[in-house]
Structure formats: C-alpha cells, structure tokens
Write a protein that holds these residues in place. Structure first.
Motif, short mmCIF file in Angstrom:
data_model
loop_
_atom_site.label_atom_id
_atom_site.label_comp_id
_atom_site.label_asym_id
_atom_site.label_seq_id
_atom_site.Cartn_x
_atom_site.Cartn_y
_atom_site.Cartn_z
N ALA A 74 0.83 -1.20 0.00
CA ALA A 74 0.00 0.00 0.00
C ALA A 74 0.87 1.25 0.00
O ALA A 74 0.41 2.33 0.37
N SER A 75 2.10 1.10 -0.41
CA SER A 75 3.02 2.23 -0.45
C SER A 75 3.50 2.44 -1.88
O SER A 75 3.04 1.78 -2.82
N GLU A 76 4.41 3.35 -2.04
CA GLU A 76 5.16 3.47 -3.29
C GLU A 76 6.63 3.46 -2.89
O GLU A 76 7.04 4.14 -1.96
N VAL A 77 7.40 2.63 -3.55
CA VAL A 77 8.80 2.41 -3.18
C VAL A 77 9.71 3.04 -4.22
O VAL A 77 9.55 2.81 -5.42
N ILE A 78 10.65 3.85 -3.73
CA ILE A 78 11.67 4.45 -4.59
C ILE A 78 13.01 3.91 -4.13
O ILE A 78 13.46 4.19 -3.02
N LEU A 79 13.63 3.10 -4.95
CA LEU A 79 14.91 2.48 -4.62
C LEU A 79 16.04 3.24 -5.31
O LEU A 79 16.04 3.37 -6.54
N LEU A 80 16.96 3.76 -4.52
CA LEU A 80 18.08 4.54 -5.04
C LEU A 80 19.37 3.79 -4.75
O LEU A 80 19.80 3.69 -3.59
N ARG A 81 20.00 3.25 -5.79
CA ARG A 81 21.30 2.59 -5.63
C ARG A 81 22.38 3.59 -6.02
O ARG A 81 22.51 3.94 -7.21
N ALA A 82 23.13 4.04 -5.02
CA ALA A 82 24.08 5.13 -5.24
C ALA A 82 25.50 4.60 -5.24
O ALA A 82 25.88 3.79 -4.38
N TYR A 83 26.31 5.09 -6.18
CA TYR A 83 27.69 4.65 -6.32
C TYR A 83 28.62 5.87 -6.30
O TYR A 83 28.23 6.97 -6.66
N GLY A 84 29.87 5.62 -5.87
CA GLY A 84 30.86 6.68 -5.88
C GLY A 84 30.47 7.86 -5.00
O GLY A 84 29.86 7.70 -3.95
N ASP A 85 30.82 9.05 -5.46
CA ASP A 85 30.55 10.25 -4.69
C ASP A 85 29.06 10.50 -4.50
O ASP A 85 28.66 11.19 -3.55
N THR A 86 28.24 9.96 -5.34
CA THR A 86 26.79 10.15 -5.21
C THR A 86 26.29 9.61 -3.88
O THR A 86 25.36 10.15 -3.29
N ALA A 87 26.92 8.55 -3.40
CA ALA A 87 26.47 7.91 -2.15
C ALA A 87 26.80 8.73 -0.92
O ALA A 87 26.28 8.46 0.17
N SER A 88 27.66 9.75 -1.05
CA SER A 88 28.10 10.52 0.12
C SER A 88 27.10 11.57 0.55
O SER A 88 27.22 12.13 1.64
N ASP A 89 26.11 11.86 -0.27
CA ASP A 89 25.14 12.91 0.05
C ASP A 89 23.75 12.30 0.20
O ASP A 89 22.87 12.48 -0.64
N GLU A 90 23.53 11.56 1.29
CA GLU A 90 22.25 10.89 1.49
C GLU A 90 21.11 11.90 1.64
O GLU A 90 20.01 11.69 1.11
N GLU A 91 21.33 12.96 2.38
CA GLU A 91 20.27 13.95 2.57
C GLU A 91 19.87 14.57 1.25
O GLU A 91 18.69 14.78 0.97
N GLY A 92 20.84 14.89 0.40
CA GLY A 92 20.54 15.47 -0.89
C GLY A 92 19.75 14.53 -1.79
O GLY A 92 18.92 14.98 -2.59
N LEU A 93 19.99 13.22 -1.63
CA LEU A 93 19.28 12.26 -2.46
C LEU A 93 17.79 12.21 -2.12
O LEU A 93 16.95 11.99 -3.00
N VAL A 94 17.45 12.38 -0.85
CA VAL A 94 16.06 12.18 -0.44
C VAL A 94 15.25 13.46 -0.34
O VAL A 94 14.02 13.43 -0.39
N THR A 95 15.91 14.60 -0.20
CA THR A 95 15.18 15.85 0.09
C THR A 95 14.09 16.12 -0.93
O THR A 95 12.95 16.47 -0.57
N GLY A 96 14.38 15.95 -2.20
CA GLY A 96 13.40 16.25 -3.23
C GLY A 96 12.31 15.21 -3.37
O GLY A 96 11.35 15.41 -4.13
N LEU A 97 12.41 14.11 -2.65
CA LEU A 97 11.43 13.02 -2.77
C LEU A 97 10.53 12.88 -1.54
O LEU A 97 9.64 12.04 -1.53
N LEU A 98 10.76 13.69 -0.52
CA LEU A 98 9.95 13.61 0.70
C LEU A 98 8.53 14.09 0.43
O LEU A 98 8.31 15.04 -0.33
N LEU A 99 7.56 13.45 1.06
CA LEU A 99 6.19 13.92 0.96
C LEU A 99 6.06 15.24 1.69
O LEU A 99 6.57 15.39 2.81
N PRO A 100 5.39 16.23 1.11
CA PRO A 100 5.26 17.52 1.78
C PRO A 100 4.41 17.42 3.04
O PRO A 100 3.39 16.72 3.07
N ASP A 101 4.84 18.09 4.10
CA ASP A 101 4.07 18.18 5.36
C ASP A 101 3.77 16.82 5.98
O ASP A 101 2.74 16.66 6.65
N ALA A 102 4.61 15.85 5.74
CA ALA A 102 4.41 14.51 6.31
C ALA A 102 5.62 14.15 7.18
O ALA A 102 6.75 14.54 6.87
#
Length: 315
Positions: free
Chosen positions: A90-118
């Motif tokens: 009953a959810s929606e799953v977003i799987l992010l497989r991060a490699y190299g320097d991309t993996a170092s910024d976890e907050e940046g990866l999720v910020t734009g995908l958070l549900l607003p006001d939740a």
C-alpha cells in the motif's frame, strides 16, 4: 509495476513519479509518512518486504538508499527504481542505488522526494551511524529506528545508544519486548499485591532485548535484577525467561518452546501463553504507530541499563 531508471537523477525520478501518478492513478495523497531505509547494496529486499507489509497499516512513501559497504572508486552514478501497485503493497517504493561520490550525500538524495508536510522516519536495518540523531538522515527525521540485534556486538550497541540517545530514537530490541512487558504487567496486576523482592532475567548472551527487559524491570520495580546467560548454551536466541520473587513464592515466565511461554504462579495451575518472536514487519508497524518520542524507552536505555550493576539503596 516496476520502472527502472538506470544512470538517473533525482529530477528524473521526480518527473517519472508524476507521470506514473497521472497515467496510472497512483496517488500520494493518502500517504501518512515518508519512511527512509538506509541499507547496503544487495541487502534491500528484506527491508522492502517488511515495509510493504507494514504499509497496509501505514500507507507511506518508502525511499530506500542503498550504498556499498566499502569505499569504492566507482564513478558517481545513481540507478533508481520505482515500484507501485502490487509490487509496493500500500506504499510506493523508490529504490536509489548510489555509487561513488553520489552515495556521500544521502540527505541530498532524499530531500526532493519527501512527501510535503508529512513526518519522516528513518530506519537502519543493519549498520547505523554512531550518533543517529546527528547523522545526515537523522537530522531530518522525527523517528530514528535502529536494530541492535543486527550489530556485531548487540549488547554494546544498546549501551552505546544509551550514551547517544536523543528523543525520537528507538530500537527494535525494545519493540520485541512489547509482548513480554504486557504479560509481566498483567501478572503483577493480579492479587496478591505484594512487592517484588528479587528478579532474574535469562537469555542468550548476545540478546540486547534481554538487557532492556532487565533494565525496565530494574526501573519499574526498584529491585536488583540478576542476569543468567547459561541457558544460552541451548542455542536458543533472545529472551528465555523471567523469575519474579515475592514473599508468597516465585512467578516464572519461561519460553522454552518457540512462540509459547509457560507461566507458573504459586497456588495456580500452569498456563501456556502465546509469546511469538516478532517479525520485522510487526516491529516496524508498531514503531510507525507513534511518531512522538518514546520517553519510557529513553529512560530505560539511558538510566535503566546503567543501573543494572548498581545495588538498590535501602530506604
């Protein structure tokens, strides 16, 4: 439905989510929270399955950040995958497989995908930061879930958590105690209403739940709690039993058979009680029922654990 987005960006993921929602009717309006799962490459599926099952009680957006256990020289890359419908409970799953320097910024990866006001909940199924509340993901979350039982030294992990605890932290070692605490509280809520003068808690040597149960009883009953790890030689994991000593006799709750505990009380027949080992799904669903700080857990992990080896002062 599963949509793969290899070598992608967060912007592309956002646009694809909007397109799926418009074309297929998958909406985020009914989602009550965002669950972020931080794990390692190749270890995602067990956590995703637990989240999918828990989502039937708590509809949510699940964001899984999967990175390598070791430092790599891989080129910076993000492989994304979106799961909706029957592949996401009953959810929606977003799987992010991060490699190299991309993996170092976890907050940046999720910020734009958070549900607003939740509300945001972060779960580390395996290794977790030393101080979860100060980590990149922990800073943006109302609740932060760890699992001491999955750490190399489970008992030390609980002790360390007590030193770094912040409101909103919790651990599945505590969640696994819910049924034990309920049974023990029910027993002591029956006559004779005598004080408990001694407690013994037995369990496997590597069981963090045994430590927390002993700490809880130490705080609640204000008596010295003795530990017994010898039963661990049978190979059984987790908590094995609790003995409560009163003037009228001994109350014993012992789980010697999987999922069944035997309750023995003075002057009463022996009872077999259902006391199953809790699954990841059960633990996750329970923790998602409350999004405020668990003050009792905070008191137990900060103060109760520290008091286990301290004698009770006589009044």
């Amino acid at each position: 439905m599963i949509v793969d987005l290899p070598d992608s960006t967060i912007s592309r993921v956002q646009k694809k989510l909007v397109k799926i929602r418009e074309e297929g009717g998958a909406v985020a309006l009914g989602r009550v929270l965002t669950l972020i799962i931080s794990t390692h490459l190749g270890e995602e599926e067990e956590a995703i399955e637990a989240a999918n099952e828990a989502s039937r009680e708590h509809p949510m957006r699940v964001i899984v950040i999967s990175t390598s256990r070791e430092e790599t020289t891989d080129d910076a890359r993000l492989d994304a995958q979106i799961r909706v419908g029957g592949d996401a409970g009953a959810s929606e799953v977003i799987l992010l497989r991060a490699y190299g320097d991309t993996a170092s910024d976890e907050e940046g990866l999720v910020t734009g995908l958070l549900l607003p006001d939740a509300p945001v909940v972060v779960w580390w199924p395996r290794e977790h930061p030393d101080v979860v509340s100060e980590s990149a993901l922990g800073r943006i979350a109302q609740r932060r879930i760890t699992d001491a039982a999955s750490q190399p030294d489970p008992r030390q992990s609980i002790i360390d958590l007590g030193g770094s605890y912040a409101p909103g932290d919790t651990d599945f070692a505590w969640t696994r105690l819910t049924l034990w605490r309920a049974q023990l509280a029910a027993v002591l809520d029956q006559p004779p209403y005598e004080p408990v003068i001694g407690v013994q808690v037995s369990g496997a040597p590597d069981s963090p739940s045994t430590v927390l149960l002993a700490a809880w009883l130490r705080l609640q009953l204000q008596v010295t709690v003795e530990g017994d790890e010898t039963i661990g030689a049978t190979g059984s994991s987790g908590i094995h039993g609790v003995r409560l000593v009163r003037d009228s006799g001994v109350i014993e709750l012992e789980r010697s058979v999987v999922d069944v505990a035997t309750l023995t009380q003075p002057g009463q027949p022996t009872h077999d009680l259902s006391l199953p080992r809790r699954s990841l799904r059960d633990c996750l669903a329970e923790e998602l029922r409350r999004l405020d700080a668990d003050d009792l857990f905070g008191n137990v992990v900060r103060n109760g654990v520290r008091l286990l080896d301290v004698p009770v002062e006589s009044n």
